[in-house]
Structure formats: C-alpha cells, structure tokens
Scaffold this active site. Structure first.
Site, PDB file in Angstrom:
ATOM      1  N   TYR A  22       0.888  -1.251   0.094  1.00 19.87           N
ATOM      2  CA  TYR A  22       0.011   0.079  -0.054  1.00 19.87           C
ATOM      3  C   TYR A  22       0.895   1.290   0.017  1.00 19.87           C
ATOM      4  CZ  TYR A  22      -3.695  -3.447   1.076  1.00 19.87           C
ATOM      5  OH  TYR A  22      -4.336  -4.342   0.778  1.00 19.87           O
ATOM      6  N   GLU A  23       1.865   1.242   0.822  1.00 18.07           N
ATOM      7  CA  GLU A  23       2.743   2.198   0.658  1.00 18.07           C
ATOM      8  C   GLU A  23       3.584   2.394  -0.713  1.00 18.07           C
ATOM      9  OE1 GLU A  23       5.110   0.721   3.839  1.00 18.07           O
ATOM     10  OE2 GLU A  23       3.750   1.661   5.518  1.00 18.07           O
ATOM     11  N   LEU A  24       3.847   1.236  -1.226  1.00 25.35           N
ATOM     12  CA  LEU A  24       4.498   1.417  -2.598  1.00 25.35           C
ATOM     13  C   LEU A  24       3.487   1.831  -3.452  1.00 25.35           C
ATOM     14  CD1 LEU A  24       7.042   0.512  -4.032  1.00 25.35           C
ATOM     15  CD2 LEU A  24       5.946  -1.703  -4.784  1.00 25.35           C
ATOM     16  N   SER A  70       1.335   3.845  -3.486  1.00 25.87           N
ATOM     17  CA  SER A  70       1.182   5.278  -3.660  1.00 25.87           C
ATOM     18  C   SER A  70       2.348   6.111  -4.440  1.00 25.87           C
ATOM     19  CB  SER A  70       1.116   6.180  -2.158  1.00 25.87           C
ATOM     20  OG  SER A  70       2.362   6.139  -1.659  1.00 25.87           O
TER      21      SER A  70
END
Ligand SMILES: *[C@@H]1O[C@H](CO)[C@@H](O)[C@H](O)[C@H]1NC(C)=O
Ligand SMILES: *[C@@H]1O[C@H](CO)[C@@H](O)[C@H](O)[C@H]1NC(C)=O
Ligand SMILES: *[C@@H]1O[C@H](CO)[C@@H](O)[C@H](O)[C@H]1NC(C)=O
Ligand SMILES: *[C@@H]1O[C@H](CO)[C@@H](O)[C@H](O)[C@H]1NC(C)=O
Ligand SMILES: *[C@@H]1O[C@H](CO)[C@@H](O)[C@H](O)[C@H]1NC(C)=O
Length: 543
Positions: free
Chosen positions: A449-451, A453
């Site tokens: 999920y961080e990736l 973005s």
C-alpha cells in the site's frame, strides 16, 4: 472574255505562204482608228487563177451588196487577196465578201469604239491564263510581215516595258505579272503613222495539280465492341475539287456515309474529310475492309486506305502474362506477410539488435543513477524463498554482471526501517525503470500500500516505466492494485523457472527490451556495483 475561251475564240489559222496572214474567222472584232486588213485564204495553189478578176463587196443592209472600188474611199485599198483599211472606222462594221471566179469568202466585221482614255479598250482583249511558276510568254507577233512595221512597242497596264526592237516577255509567271499587256504596231502608209494594237489580259492562277493523298496509315485495324457505334474518319490532303468515297461493299443498313467536309490548310492545300458512321456494330461489320478512296477532280489520280474492324478482346492481357502477374503478386504478398509476422515475432530481437547496432544509450543524459529499482516485497520471511533468490541473486547476476545494468534492489540494498516510504520514493525517482516481482505473497504484503502510492505517482507523472515480473502465475488479477492494472500487458513478463534461466532466453530478451537502451559492458567487476544505500539522500535519511 475569260480564261479558257481564248484558244477557241481567237484561233487563227496562219498561212505563211503569203506575206500577210489570211483570216478564216467569220466574225472579226477590230478597234476603231487602227489599221486593219481582210485577206482571203487561198487554200490550194490551183485556186489561183491569174486571169480571174477579184471583186470585194460589202453588205450595207438597206442597199444590199455593194461592190467596193478604190475610188469609193481613199481609206480602203486592195491588192491581191487583201483589203486594207487606213484606218478602220466605226461605220465600217458589216459583212464583207471576196469573190474570185467561183471562189468566195465572207467576213463579218465588228468595229469597236476605242477607249480614248486608255492605251487599250476593254472590249477588245485577249485573255491569257497561266499557272503560277509556269512559263508566261507574251510576244508581239507581227501579222503584217509584208508591210513595213516601223515600230513595235509593248506596254503593261499602259506603261512601256521591254526594248523597242523586238519586245516580248518570257518568264515564269508570278502573281504580280497579272495585268493588261498591249502590243502596239506602228506602220507608215502614205507618210502617215497608223497603229494596230493587240491587248492581252494576263491572269495568273494557282491550278497546279496537287496529288490527293489519304492521310494516315494504309491499313488501320480498329478494335470495336459489338453493339456500339463508331465513326471512321477518312481525311485526305489535296486539291479543293478532290472527292472522297467510302467503298463499303454491299451496303449494310447500319453503315452511313456523312457529308464531305473540307478546309484549306496553311500551305494552300485542301484537307478533305468524310466520316463513315457505323451504328450498332454487328458481326457482319467485322473483318470487312472499309476502303476510303480520294480522287482528283478528273479522276486521273487517287489514293486509298483501308480500315478493318476487329472485335475487342476483353482480356487484352495474354493469359500467361496474367498468370505470371498473379503468381508474382501472391508471392510478393506472402513475402510481405511473412516479413511482417517475423517482424512481430522477433520485434524484441530486432529492437535489441537495432539498439546494439546503433550503439544507443539512453542512460547518459537523464541524470538518473539507477537503471532499475527492483521491488520484491514479501511479508513473511525466510529470505531463502524462491522470490528472494530470484530478486536478490538471479536478477542482479544477469542484469548487472552480464548486461551491465545498475540495479537498486530494495530487499538487498535498503534496510527496512522507519521512513521506508520516503526512501522508496526517492530511490524510484533516481531510477529509470521500476521492476516489481509479483507473487501471491506480494499481493498480501502490507507494504504494497505504501509502495502503491509511489507507484501511482510514477505512473501518473510518467516519470518512470514499470516492468512487472510475474514470478508465480497469478490466477486473479483483480487483486492487483488499481495502478498496476493500467499497465500494458507487454510490460508484464512471466518467469518460467528453468526455461527462463539461460541468458539468451526469451524472458531476458524481453526484459532487456523493456530496460533502457544502454551500451553493454559485460562482466563488470563486483566492486563496481554501487549499492543504493551509498546515495547521499538515503544516508541523510538515516540509512
Ligand atoms: C480562170 O478564170 C477564167 C475566168 O473566170 C476562166 O475562164 C478560166 O477557166 C479559169 N481558169 C482556171 C484554171 O480555173
Ligand atoms: C481580265 O481577267 C480577269 C480574270 O479573269 C477578269 O476578272 C477581268 O474582268 C478581265 N478584264 C477584262 C477587261 O476583261
Ligand atoms: C520609222 O519611221 C521613221 C520616220 O518616218 C523613219 O525615219 C524610220 O526609218 C522608220 N523606221 C523603220 C524601221 O521603218
Ligand atoms: C500610235 O501609238 C503611239 C505609241 O506607240 C502613239 O504615240 C500614237 O499617238 C498612236 N497613233 C495613233 C494614230 O493612234
Ligand atoms: C477528321 O480528321 C481530320 C484530320 O485529322 C480533321 O480535320 C477533321 O476535323 C475530322 N473530322 C471529324 C468530323 O472529326
């Protein structure tokens, strides 16, 4: 008096046996005020009868026939067979008779009133017609050989030409030679000067014979379609009076001759044409030779041409040529299609070959540090898993050692820690490609999920191209993050285990194709590998 009449009207039979020319004509025109004579033509020598007396008579109309005597008029004299007028006058018109024994001659004399304002009188003119460039000859023939002609003078349009001794004109006729030519014979009689004149009206014409010639080839084949109409145009060059005829054999009802037309060409010739119209062509019209004949006016010269109608071959191209053409066309198409197919199949190879051949290198000027950022995300260790081996060992072995790319591998080079997302963003910005190794476990990884973005940003801002490697087959793509679904399918590479392992396998070729073009420096020294964490940015952020 017009051209052409001269030879008949003024036919003189000339007998040179006597001093003067005798006159056979019945009617004689003579000009008022000129010297004139009548002479009986003694046809046979035995006619001469020295003992016979010669008498001259004149028919005066009312008084009947009156004998002429020397005493009746000083103007009129006789000697031998000749009656002289010094000069002839208007009143002398009438019939004159010569009588010698049983022999008689008769003439009708017509005295014409002289034109006092000109050297000739229009009613007393002989016509001469001559073709241009043909010989024109005017000689002042002297009929009065027995009498002393003091002088002969030639005038053209009443202006003196030529010399006085023996004036004559002989040349090739030109149009400017047209005019009135007057011969004036001067004679002395009893100390007085008398004139006799003869005037010619010379007309120069252009009646040269022009041989008619049909224009165009002698035989023409004309291709026609049955049922159609056709107009055959026969043209000839020649004279104005030429005549064209179409010889059409036993006249078919659908064949018509049109009116003959003619135009004068610049060279003074005439172009005569005649159309033959054939309506609704049928089999009978085919293979018949339509003959066009042009004839000169008197028919002594002609020229011909023939036109044959042939059925039009609808397939005009000979069969073998057609077949060869088709075969060639098919072959060419096949070759083209094959080339296209080969091009499509081997487009990656071709592109790589092209890159190599051209020595392209797109990594020189973009200011980025890494050729690719490799993301392999796995929640659950052990790190000895297949994905881990692939991402941390196989990929760098081939891409870095063999093909000379510089990779930044998240799992290898970045120690996971607090500000991971920032670091990822920073590293991605410094990379030309983002390689994501997809696996089932990746899908469930929280880090994605961080990736994501970062990914999204990269995709939307088009700063980086993404390469997906499907390490284990994904049955359900719906679980992919939205951003990744935007990727074109050719950017998704499938890892096929052992089959993909060799350096020249399709997998590596496709991967190279998606990687930036770079001049290959194979077998780099291990020491040259620059780990990501050496970058100042990362060090600043505490890595
Ligand atoms: C000549 O004419 C005279 C008189 O008219 C005649 O008697 C004589 O027979 C003629 N002679 C000839 C040869 O005709
Ligand atoms: C002379 O000849 C021309 C051509 O034939 C003709 O037109 C003209 O009337 C003639 N002149 C006379 C006076 O007859
Ligand atoms: C023409 O007439 C003149 C004058 O009478 C004379 O002197 C001359 O000799 C004549 N010429 C001829 C050729 O008779
Ligand atoms: C005869 O003709 C000449 C020119 O040749 C002219 O001078 C003379 O007056 C004429 N004479 C007569 C009687 O017409
Ligand atoms: C026939 O051909 C001649 C010469 O080419 C041309 O002058 C003439 O106008 C033609 N006639 C028609 C009716 O086409």
């Amino acid at each position: 008096m017009h051209c052409g009449q001269l030879p008949l009207t003024f036919l003189f039979l000339i007998f040179v046996s006597t001093s003067e020319t005798c006159l056979l004509r019945d009617t004689i025109s003579v000009l008022e005020g000129e010297h004139f004579y009548l002479k009986h033509c003694s046809l046979l020598p035995e006619d001469k009868n020295e003992t016979a007396t010669i008498k001259w008579f004149r028919d005066t109309g009312s008084q009947g026939r009156v004998e002429l005597s020397s005493s009746s008029s000083s103007r009129i004299t006789f000697h031998d067979y000749v009656l002289d007028f010094w000069p002839v006058e208007l009143g002398d018109s009438g019939s004159y008779f010569f009588q010698m024994g049983n022999t008689t001659s008769e003439w009708k004399l017509n005295v014409i009133k002289r034109n006092k304002h000109s050297c000739f009188t229009e009613e007393h003119i002989f016509s001469i017609c001559v073709n241009v460039k043909e010989s024109l000859k005017i000689t002042c023939e002297n009929r009065f050989s027995g009498k002393l002609v003091n002088r002969t003078t030639l005038y053209k349009n009443c202006e003196k030409i030529g010399n006085n001794k023996n004036p004559f004109l002989q040349k090739n006729a030109d149009f400017k030679d047209q005019g009135y030519y007057t011969c004036v014979f001067s004679l002395y009689h009893n100390g007085k000067l008398f004139n006799a004149t003869k005037t010619y009206n010379v007309t120069v014409t252009d009646h040269r014979k022009i041989t008619p010639v049909v224009l165009g080839p002698q035989v023409t084949h004309v291709r026609v379609e049955l049922g159609k109409d056709i107009r055959l145009n026969c043209s000839a060059s020649g004279d104005e009076k030429d005549r064209i005829d179409w010889n059409i054999g036993n006249r078919s009802r659908n064949v018509h001759e049109e009116e003959q037309t003619k135009i004068k060409t610049s060279e003074g010739k005439w172009r005569t044409s005649k159309i033959l119209r054939i309506e609704n062509i049928n089999e009978k019209n085919l293979n018949f030779s339509y003959e066009c004949v042009v004839q000169s006016r008197n028919g002594d010269q002609n020229s011909k041409s023939f036109i044959l109608l042939k059925k039009e071959d609808l397939d005009d191209i000979p069969g073998h040529v057609f077949t060869r053409g088709m075969i060639a066309a098919v072959l060419i198409s096949v070759v083209v299609v094959c080339l296209v197919i080969v091009g499509v199949i081997y487009r990656v190879d071709l592109a790589l070959f092209y890159r190599h051949f051209m020595g392209r290198d797109e990594t020189l000027t973009d200011g980025k540090t890494y050729d690719a950022f490799v993301s392999y995300l796995k929640e659950c260790r052990p790190e000895s898993g297949e994905e881990h081996t692939f991402a941390v060992e196989t990929l760098p072995r081939v891409l870095e050692k063999h093909f000379g790319y510089k990779l930044c591998i998240f799992e290898r080079d970045v120690v996971p820690g607090g500000a991971v997302v920032d670091e990822i963003h920073s590293l991605i910005e410094k990379s030309r490609r983002l390689i994501i190794v997809l696996s089932k476990s990746y899908m469930s990884n929280e880090v994605r999920y961080e990736l994501e973005s970062g990914l999204h940003e990269a995709l939307v801002e088009r700063k980086i191209k993404i390469i997906l490697i499907e390490f284990t087959p994904l049955s359900d793509f719906t679980v992919l993050p939205q951003s990744l679904k935007l990727l074109k399918s050719h950017r998704v590479l499938k890892w096929k285990a052992d089959k993909s392992l060799p350096h020249n396998s399709r997998f590596w070729k496709n991967l190279l194709y998606l990687m930036p073009a770079k001049t290959v420096k194979t077998y780099r020294d291990e020491s040259e590998v620059l780990p990501c964490f050496c970058s100042p940015d990362l060090q600043k952020s505490g890595l």
